[in-house]
Each structure stands twice: as C-alpha cells, then as structure tokens.
Motif scaffolding. Structure first.
Motif, PDB file in Angstrom:
ATOM      1  N   MET A 166      42.497  10.972  32.175  1.00 51.52           N
ATOM      2  CA  MET A 166      41.937  12.235  32.651  1.00 51.52           C
ATOM      3  C   MET A 166      41.779  13.235  31.509  1.00 51.52           C
ATOM      4  O   MET A 166      40.800  13.995  31.464  1.00 51.52           O
ATOM      5  CB  MET A 166      42.836  12.824  33.742  1.00 51.52           C
ATOM      6  N   LEU A 167      42.733  13.244  30.565  1.00 53.20           N
ATOM      7  CA  LEU A 167      42.613  14.124  29.403  1.00 53.20           C
ATOM      8  C   LEU A 167      41.410  13.727  28.544  1.00 53.20           C
ATOM      9  O   LEU A 167      40.681  14.587  28.037  1.00 53.20           O
ATOM     10  CB  LEU A 167      43.899  14.079  28.574  1.00 53.20           C
ATOM     11  N   PHE A 168      41.224  12.431  28.386  1.00 54.26           N
ATOM     12  CA  PHE A 168      40.071  11.954  27.610  1.00 54.26           C
ATOM     13  C   PHE A 168      38.766  12.332  28.306  1.00 54.26           C
ATOM     14  O   PHE A 168      37.811  12.787  27.662  1.00 54.26           O
ATOM     15  CB  PHE A 168      40.156  10.438  27.443  1.00 54.26           C
ATOM     16  N   LEU A 169      38.732  12.160  29.637  1.00 53.70           N
ATOM     17  CA  LEU A 169      37.526  12.508  30.398  1.00 53.70           C
ATOM     18  C   LEU A 169      37.250  14.005  30.324  1.00 53.70           C
ATOM     19  O   LEU A 169      36.091  14.430  30.164  1.00 53.70           O
ATOM     20  CB  LEU A 169      37.694  12.069  31.853  1.00 53.70           C
ATOM     21  N   ALA A 170      38.328  14.814  30.412  1.00 51.18           N
ATOM     22  CA  ALA A 170      38.157  16.266  30.326  1.00 51.18           C
ATOM     23  C   ALA A 170      37.639  16.667  28.952  1.00 51.18           C
ATOM     24  O   ALA A 170      36.788  17.563  28.828  1.00 51.18           O
ATOM     25  CB  ALA A 170      39.485  16.957  30.620  1.00 51.18           C
ATOM     26  N   SER A 171      38.140  16.005  27.917  1.00 45.68           N
ATOM     27  CA  SER A 171      37.668  16.299  26.555  1.00 45.68           C
ATOM     28  C   SER A 171      36.199  15.940  26.414  1.00 45.68           C
ATOM     29  O   SER A 171      35.416  16.679  25.794  1.00 45.68           O
ATOM     30  CB  SER A 171      38.495  15.525  25.526  1.00 45.68           C
ATOM     31  N   LEU A 172      35.816  14.828  26.997  1.00 41.56           N
ATOM     32  CA  LEU A 172      34.426  14.379  26.917  1.00 41.56           C
ATOM     33  C   LEU A 172      33.495  15.340  27.642  1.00 41.56           C
ATOM     34  O   LEU A 172      32.435  15.729  27.115  1.00 41.56           O
ATOM     35  CB  LEU A 172      34.325  12.976  27.514  1.00 41.56           C
ATOM     36  N   VAL A 173      33.902  15.760  28.837  1.00 46.58           N
ATOM     37  CA  VAL A 173      33.077  16.679  29.629  1.00 46.58           C
ATOM     38  C   VAL A 173      32.975  18.035  28.933  1.00 46.58           C
ATOM     39  O   VAL A 173      31.894  18.655  28.878  1.00 46.58           O
ATOM     40  CB  VAL A 173      33.663  16.841  31.045  1.00 46.58           C
ATOM     41  N   THR A 174      34.084  18.501  28.377  1.00 47.30           N
ATOM     42  CA  THR A 174      34.080  19.788  27.661  1.00 47.30           C
ATOM     43  C   THR A 174      33.162  19.743  26.445  1.00 47.30           C
ATOM     44  O   THR A 174      32.432  20.702  26.147  1.00 47.30           O
ATOM     45  CB  THR A 174      35.506  20.154  27.232  1.00 47.30           C
ATOM     46  N   SER A 175      33.209  18.619  25.732  1.00 46.89           N
ATOM     47  CA  SER A 175      32.348  18.457  24.552  1.00 46.89           C
ATOM     48  C   SER A 175      30.880  18.495  24.948  1.00 46.89           C
ATOM     49  O   SER A 175      30.056  19.139  24.279  1.00 46.89           O
ATOM     50  CB  SER A 175      32.677  17.142  23.839  1.00 46.89           C
ATOM     51  N   PHE A 176      30.524  17.831  26.035  1.00 46.65           N
ATOM     52  CA  PHE A 176      29.143  17.854  26.510  1.00 46.65           C
ATOM     53  C   PHE A 176      28.741  19.264  26.960  1.00 46.65           C
ATOM     54  O   PHE A 176      27.597  19.682  26.770  1.00 46.65           O
ATOM     55  CB  PHE A 176      28.960  16.869  27.664  1.00 46.65           C
ATOM     56  N   PHE A 177      29.703  19.983  27.533  1.00 52.51           N
ATOM     57  CA  PHE A 177      29.417  21.361  27.959  1.00 52.51           C
ATOM     58  C   PHE A 177      29.111  22.243  26.757  1.00 52.51           C
ATOM     59  O   PHE A 177      28.197  23.075  26.793  1.00 52.51           O
ATOM     60  CB  PHE A 177      30.619  21.917  28.727  1.00 52.51           C
ATOM     61  N   ILE A 178      29.857  22.058  25.671  1.00 55.03           N
ATOM     62  CA  ILE A 178      29.640  22.844  24.458  1.00 55.03           C
ATOM     63  C   ILE A 178      28.297  22.506  23.817  1.00 55.03           C
ATOM     64  O   ILE A 178      27.584  23.383  23.298  1.00 55.03           O
ATOM     65  CB  ILE A 178      30.795  22.607  23.454  1.00 55.03           C
ATOM     66  N   LEU A 179      27.942  21.241  23.884  1.00 54.60           N
ATOM     67  CA  LEU A 179      26.731  20.775  23.204  1.00 54.60           C
ATOM     68  C   LEU A 179      25.515  20.670  24.123  1.00 54.60           C
ATOM     69  O   LEU A 179      24.493  20.096  23.724  1.00 54.60           O
ATOM     70  CB  LEU A 179      27.001  19.398  22.572  1.00 54.60           C
ATOM     71  N   LYS A 180      25.607  21.215  25.325  1.00 56.60           N
ATOM     72  CA  LYS A 180      24.528  21.000  26.292  1.00 56.60           C
ATOM     73  C   LYS A 180      23.193  21.577  25.821  1.00 56.60           C
ATOM     74  O   LYS A 180      22.135  20.955  25.992  1.00 56.60           O
ATOM     75  CB  LYS A 180      24.914  21.573  27.654  1.00 56.60           C
ATOM     76  N   ASN A 181      23.233  22.764  25.206  1.00 60.01           N
ATOM     77  CA  ASN A 181      21.993  23.369  24.736  1.00 60.01           C
ATOM     78  C   ASN A 181      21.381  22.561  23.590  1.00 60.01           C
ATOM     79  O   ASN A 181      20.163  22.361  23.526  1.00 60.01           O
ATOM     80  CB  ASN A 181      22.241  24.801  24.281  1.00 60.01           C
ATOM     81  N   ASP A 182      22.240  22.070  22.686  1.00 55.07           N
ATOM     82  CA  ASP A 182      21.752  21.256  21.575  1.00 55.07           C
ATOM     83  C   ASP A 182      21.178  19.941  22.088  1.00 55.07           C
ATOM     84  O   ASP A 182      20.191  19.439  21.538  1.00 55.07           O
ATOM     85  CB  ASP A 182      22.898  20.992  20.585  1.00 55.07           C
ATOM     86  N   LEU A 183      21.823  19.390  23.106  1.00 50.58           N
ATOM     87  CA  LEU A 183      21.325  18.133  23.676  1.00 50.58           C
ATOM     88  C   LEU A 183      19.961  18.324  24.321  1.00 50.58           C
ATOM     89  O   LEU A 183      19.078  17.456  24.209  1.00 50.58           O
ATOM     90  CB  LEU A 183      22.323  17.579  24.709  1.00 50.58           C
ATOM     91  N   LYS A 184      19.759  19.457  24.978  1.00 43.54           N
ATOM     92  CA  LYS A 184      18.453  19.741  25.605  1.00 43.54           C
ATOM     93  C   LYS A 184      17.359  19.838  24.544  1.00 43.54           C
ATOM     94  O   LYS A 184      16.279  19.301  24.690  1.00 43.54           O
ATOM     95  CB  LYS A 184      18.536  21.027  26.413  1.00 43.54           C
ATOM     96  N   GLN A 185      17.683  20.575  23.466  1.00 42.42           N
ATOM     97  CA  GLN A 185      16.704  20.727  22.392  1.00 42.42           C
ATOM     98  C   GLN A 185      16.394  19.394  21.736  1.00 42.42           C
ATOM     99  O   GLN A 185      15.247  19.099  21.396  1.00 42.42           O
ATOM    100  CB  GLN A 185      17.237  21.727  21.352  1.00 42.42           C
ATOM    101  N   PHE A 186      17.418  18.561  21.573  1.00 46.69           N
ATOM    102  CA  PHE A 186      17.214  17.259  20.953  1.00 46.69           C
ATOM    103  C   PHE A 186      16.329  16.367  21.806  1.00 46.69           C
ATOM    104  O   PHE A 186      15.444  15.676  21.317  1.00 46.69           O
ATOM    105  CB  PHE A 186      18.571  16.583  20.692  1.00 46.69           C
ATOM    106  N   ILE A 187      16.555  16.429  23.125  1.00 46.84           N
ATOM    107  CA  ILE A 187      15.753  15.595  24.041  1.00 46.84           C
ATOM    108  C   ILE A 187      14.315  16.066  24.070  1.00 46.84           C
ATOM    109  O   ILE A 187      13.371  15.274  24.054  1.00 46.84           O
ATOM    110  CB  ILE A 187      16.377  15.631  25.462  1.00 46.84           C
ATOM    111  N   LEU A 188      14.111  17.413  24.094  1.00 43.46           N
ATOM    112  CA  LEU A 188      12.758  17.940  24.132  1.00 43.46           C
ATOM    113  C   LEU A 188      12.000  17.654  22.844  1.00 43.46           C
ATOM    114  O   LEU A 188      10.791  17.341  22.858  1.00 43.46           O
ATOM    115  CB  LEU A 188      12.795  19.445  24.392  1.00 43.46           C
ATOM    116  N   SER A 189      12.712  17.732  21.722  1.00 38.33           N
ATOM    117  CA  SER A 189      12.049  17.519  20.432  1.00 38.33           C
ATOM    118  C   SER A 189      11.715  16.035  20.198  1.00 38.33           C
ATOM    119  O   SER A 189      10.827  15.711  19.425  1.00 38.33           O
ATOM    120  CB  SER A 189      12.940  18.013  19.297  1.00 38.33           C
ATOM    121  N   SER A 190      12.465  15.148  20.841  1.00 43.48           N
ATOM    122  CA  SER A 190      12.233  13.720  20.642  1.00 43.48           C
ATOM    123  C   SER A 190      11.080  13.187  21.477  1.00 43.48           C
ATOM    124  O   SER A 190      10.612  12.077  21.281  1.00 43.48           O
ATOM    125  CB  SER A 190      13.508  12.922  20.974  1.00 43.48           C
ATOM    126  N   LYS A 191      10.602  13.992  22.447  1.00 43.42           N
ATOM    127  CA  LYS A 191       9.496  13.548  23.304  1.00 43.42           C
ATOM    128  C   LYS A 191       8.150  13.685  22.567  1.00 43.42           C
ATOM    129  O   LYS A 191       7.949  14.572  21.778  1.00 43.42           O
ATOM    130  CB  LYS A 191       9.469  14.364  24.610  1.00 43.42           C
TER     131      LYS A 191
END
Length: 346
Positions: free
Chosen positions: A321-346
């Motif tokens: 559960m700690l590992f899952l929480a760390s993973l979810v938190t990391s995605f939350f921090i990087l969510k805006n960067d991930l959106k930009q990366f996905i949009l730029s790769s299209k």
C-alpha cells in the motif's frame, strides 16, 4: 520524438517531497488499521498416495516419457469409472460436503468445542464492518422457514446451509498430482488445531469414499453369496433332519421300497450339501475379492498444527500500500507534465 529526462522527473518529485510526508504516514496508519481488523487464518496440509486399482504398473521408457508430459499411464489403464484425477470434484458434490458438517472440532485454547457447521456458522471472527453489512443484508432478507427434520437433505438445502457449503468449498482444497497421483489436501481455518483436525477428517472421509467405491461391486457379490449360502445351509439342514428321522424310524425295516426311499433322501441330502459347500467356496472367494479390491493408502506427509498463520500477510500488505501510494502521488505530481508529453507526442 521527445526523450524523458529522468533527472528532471526525480527533481520535480523531490521538490514536492512534503506531499509524501503527508500521504505516506496516513497510508501507513490506514493500512495498518485495515489489515489488523482482518482475522488471521491457518492452513494445514497433508499428502496421500492411494493404490491404483487395476494398475499393472506400466513403466520403462514409455511410462517415463508419458510422465514428462504430465500423463500417468497407471491411472489411465485403471478400470475404475472414477479416475483419481476426478477426486477434487468431490468438493462440488453437496453430499460429500454436507457429510463434513457433523465433524467435531476443538480450538487450540479449548474455548470452542462443537460441530464444524456450528463453528463456521457461529464462531467466525469478522472485520467490524462485516457486522454492519450483515445487518443491512438481514433487513432486506426474507426469513427462511426452518425445517423440522433433523436429517439434512444434501440436495435440498436452506440458504444458510448452502452458504456454509460455499465456505467449506473455499476453505478445503483437494488436488491430485497428474504425474504421481498423490492426493494433496489443504484446509484453511481461523484456528490452527481446527485446520489440522479438518485436514485429517477430510482425509478419512476421502479414504472411505474411495474404499467404498472400489469395493462396491465386490461387496454386492459378497452379500449375494452370503444370502445363497444361508439358504443352501437351511435346505441342507432340513434335508438332513428328514433323512435322519426317516432312517431312525425304519432301522429294522428290510423292505426294498423303504430302502429305496432312504437312498433317495440320502442323495437329496448329499446334493444339498454339495450345493452348500460350492456356494460357501464362492462366498469365501467373494470375501477375498473385497479385501483384494480394498485400496492401501500411504501417508506421504501428515497434517501438522501450523505454528504461524498463513495470512493475511500484514507487513507485505502495508508495504504494498505504501508503494501504491507513492506511485499514485508521483503521478499526481507529474500529471501536468504527462498531459503535455502526451499532447506533444501526437
């Protein structure tokens, strides 16, 4: 194609590390509170090797080759309609499962001493929220009529009895190794001693089922010959009494007609005696056949009282559960960067 710079990713996550200081302790406390409410359970297992009826012991290169592909020629050539590979399917039969209801079980601390059905119905520990869920379900559940008969019909169960059967099927597992035909029985229970008791009891019930099945035809033959022997013995004793009475009553009679009748009675007595002895020999052979068909069982591994619980794996659960929480938190921090990366790769 853009390349992800991991140093930038880790730097951004590290800059928001205070968020982890909040999320991880909360996750730890909630995970511990949840997993500590889940009752622990124990598992006891054993291994049993039954004799294969009708096996002529095919071996050599062909047998070894077949075993390497998971095929046992010894079990294939058996004349039994129920192949050992089908023994696990016995748990699907209500008759076999209901037969386990009345097994007497006793907990390791001695506080519980009742039938296995009552143990599952009344003495199971549950998480606190399970009681609330059960209470809500009972509000919408219609009351079932209790059956007056004390004898349970395995194929006409109440909803409660059927639920207990489902729990038993979940707790008891029977497997057969395809290569060696070794039967493995494992039983899960919330008490260590009860898990061991039930493993031994299931083994005995399975042995009884296998023995009864293997010897069923021979026992029918034995019963049939026993009936014929009793009838032949009665006929012989009756003929002997008639002959004895007639011979005693006509000891001094020299008439040929009396002597002829005496010979007829003697011959009839001898014929019935011969029939009796022949049937007795067949009866003894049928008894020997029962013994011959009775399988021998070798206990490869006996059931032991488990020392440590099998589950739940509390530490592993919390770490996961700690590992899952760390993973979810990391995605939350990087969510805006991930959106930009996905949009730029299209």
């Amino acid at each position: 194609m853009e390349v992800i710079d991991l140093r930038v990713v880790f730097k951004k996550i590290w800059s928001r590390r205070k968020l982890f200081y909040k999320v991880l302790p909360i996750t730890f406390v909630v995970s511990c509170a949840y997993i500590l409410c889940i009752p622990r359970y124990y598992t006891s297992s054993l291994s049993l090797a039954p004799e294969i009826a009708g096996s002529s012991g095919l071996g050599g290169t062909l047998g070894s080759l077949a075993s390497s592909f998971g095929v046992d020629l010894g079990t294939m050539e058996t004349t039994d309609a129920i192949n050992p590979m089908l023994y696990p399917d016995l748990m699907d039969d209500n008759g076999f499962v209901v037969g386990l209801f009345d097994i007497r079980v006793k907990s390791q601390d001695g506080e519980i001493d009742c039938a296995y059905y009552d143990y599952l119905a009344k003495h199971q520990k549950k998480a606190f929220w399970s009681y609330g869920i059960s209470w809500v379900k009972n509000l919408f559940k219609s009351k079932e009529k209790k059956k007056n008969s004390g004898q349970i019909n395995p194929y006409n169960l109440t909803k409660r009895q059927d639920d207990i059967c489902g729990v038993i099927r979940k707790n008891i597992n029977i497997n057969v190794d395809k290569k060696t035909a070794v039967i493995s029985i494992s039983v899960q229970a919330q008490d260590a001693l009860i898990s061991k008791t039930m493993a031994d009891s299931v083994k005995e019930r399975l042995q009884t089922f296998i023995t009864n099945y293997r010897t069923n035809k021979s026992r029918i033959d034995e019963h049939h010959y026993k009936k014929l022997v009793d009838e032949a013995k009665t006929d012989y004793e009756k003929a002997r009494r008639i002959y004895g009475s007639y011979a005693d009553a006509n000891t001094d009679v020299m008439l040929e007609s009396f002597r002829a009748k005496q010979n007829d009675l003697e011959n009839d007595m001898q014929l019935k005696y011969n029939t009796y002895t022949t049937l007795m020999a067949q009866y003894q052979a049928a008894k020997a056949k029962v013994q011959e068909r009775t399988p021998a069982f070798t206990l490869v591994k006996g059931a032991a009282v488990p020392i440590k619980p099998t589950g739940p794996k509390r530490m592993l659960f919390v770490v996961g559960m700690l590992f899952l929480a760390s993973l979810v938190t990391s995605f939350f921090i990087l969510k805006n960067d991930l959106k930009q990366f996905i949009l730029s790769s299209k």
